[in-house]
Design an enzyme around this catalytic site. Structure first.
Site, PDB file in Angstrom:
ATOM      1  CG  MET A  81     -18.461  31.284   6.601  1.00  0.00           C
ATOM      2  SD  MET A  81     -18.399  32.095   4.976  1.00  0.00           S
ATOM      3  CE  MET A  81     -16.653  32.376   4.805  1.00  0.00           C
ATOM      4  CG  LEU A 129     -15.357  24.412  12.891  1.00  0.00           C
ATOM      5  CD1 LEU A 129     -16.111  23.994  14.147  1.00  0.00           C
ATOM      6  CD2 LEU A 129     -15.662  25.858  12.545  1.00  0.00           C
ATOM      7  CG  HIS A 130      -8.880  27.447  12.435  1.00  0.00           C
ATOM      8  ND1 HIS A 130      -9.008  28.395  13.431  1.00  0.00           N
ATOM      9  CD2 HIS A 130      -9.196  28.081  11.273  1.00  0.00           C
ATOM     10  CE1 HIS A 130      -9.352  29.553  12.913  1.00  0.00           C
ATOM     11  NE2 HIS A 130      -9.497  29.390  11.601  1.00  0.00           N
ATOM     12  CG  HIS A 176     -13.388  28.331  13.840  1.00  0.00           C
ATOM     13  ND1 HIS A 176     -12.539  27.909  12.849  1.00  0.00           N
ATOM     14  CD2 HIS A 176     -14.078  29.381  13.322  1.00  0.00           C
ATOM     15  CE1 HIS A 176     -12.717  28.649  11.770  1.00  0.00           C
ATOM     16  NE2 HIS A 176     -13.636  29.554  12.025  1.00  0.00           N
ATOM     17  CD  GLN A 230     -17.048  38.695  10.351  1.00  0.00           C
ATOM     18  OE1 GLN A 230     -17.051  38.286   9.198  1.00  0.00           O
ATOM     19  NE2 GLN A 230     -16.775  37.888  11.370  1.00  0.00           N
TER      20      GLN A 230
END
Length: 336
Positions: A32, A35-36, A39, A159
């Protein structure tokens, strides 16, 4: 090695780029945005899976279907330029950042994926409908990106479990790979929401990982005690063998931890984590616990005290206006 990750916004552009790909396997990393390093780790792992000739697609889409009333859809960080750079440096070939109208051209879909019973537990209790919205967009993006493999972080353990279940139940031709949680140097799990934390809130938030690590250490101590008790002479009762070790922890745990049982101890593991969280509930600012649960990763139901096998210890809490989740995998019945 970085790649020139092309930014595209429409299904037609995506189809064109995929049709012109070299022909190797395709991997997708769904995000989503904001980004860090977590990710980036997913993207690098995707590159390892498909090799130099494969194609790595990163999707950036803030999905309105998985945000409930009062949640942070409007303030969710949107940093597309930085996201493209991060994806490129990690090895992505394409960044697919569609609009809401592109993903849901007829408005909110009338037909959605149902998460079923697992989707009503834990996160599903606190965020009704969240998992239905998540699975619906994951299904759509799997169709659009046509991947051979899709990678998701283990930080969002429920998830990940639901996506695996959807893929299995609905026969999606894709391999789902879970990638271990990436943490900051102080133990806090990387999250796009960490940026919302004030310095004092961040100090409180560290209790989440401390609680998980305390539980892991408790399990490791229990397993070590059992191993030593089991190596005692056969005529010696297990509880007596534990007491005979002469250590304070062994004496305290002699009857509670492993009295004549090779497995068990889930309650003690839960208690070790809860003790940390109860202490920080008195901090300033306090941690407001939503749940602490030790669950079977197959269906996310709570495990009994005598459980043996793989488990997930999951936690969710609010610190100020920010809600964070974290978890750690544990194995009962084998060395931790």
């Amino acid at each position: 090695m970085s790649r020139d990750a092309g930014l595209i916004h429409t299904r037609d552009e995506l189809n064109d780029r995929l049709d012109r790909s070299p022909g190797g396997p395709v991997a997708v990393v769904m995000t989503m945005g904001a980004l860090h390093e977590g990710h980036a780790t997913l993207v690098r792992t995707a590159r390892e899976h498909v090799g130099r000739k494969g194609t790595v697609v990163v999707t950036v889409f803030v999905n309105p279907l998985q945000f409930g009333a009062g949640e942070d859809l409007d303030r969710y960080p949107r940093t597309l330029d930085a996201d493209v750079k991060t994806a490129q440096e990690a090895g992505a070939d394409l960044v697919f950042a569609p609009s809401v109208d592109e993903v849901y051209p007829g408005g909110e879909p009338q037909v959605r994926i149902s998460a079923g019973p697992m989707g009503e537990l834990l996160e599903g209790t606190f965020r009704p409908g969240h998992f239905d919205g998540m699975l619906t967009v994951v299904a759509k993006l799997l169709h659009l990106t046509r991947p051979d493999v899709a990678l998701f972080g283990q930080k969002d353990a429920q998830q990940l479990a639901l996506i695996r279940r959807m893929v299995r139940d609905l026969n999606f031709p894709v391999e789902i790979v879970g990638v271990p949680t990436v943490r900051e140097s102080d133990g806090l799990a990387l999250s796009s929401r960490n940026r919302y934390l004030a310095p004092d809130e961040r100090r409180t938030a560290l209790a989440l990982s401390r609680a998980l690590f305390a539980a892991h250490d408790r399990l490791a101590a229990q397993q070590a005690l059992r191993a030593r008790a089991e190596s005692a002479p056969a005529p010696t009762a297990r509880a007596a063998a534990l007491s005979a070790l002469g250590e304070a922890r062994a004496a305290a745990d002699a009857h509670a931890v492993a009295a004549a049982q090779p497995g068990g101890g889930a309650d003690a593991v839960r208690a070790a984590a809860r003790a940390v969280l109860e202490e920080v509930a008195k901090a300033v600012p306090p941690l407001d616990l939503d749940y602490l649960a030790l669950v079977d990763p197959a269906d996310f139901t709570e495990v009994p005290d005598a459980y043996e096998g793989e488990a997930v210890l999951a936690v969710a809490a609010r610190i100020g206006s920010t809600r964070l989740i974290d978890n750690i995998p544990l194995t009962f019945g084998a060395p931790a």
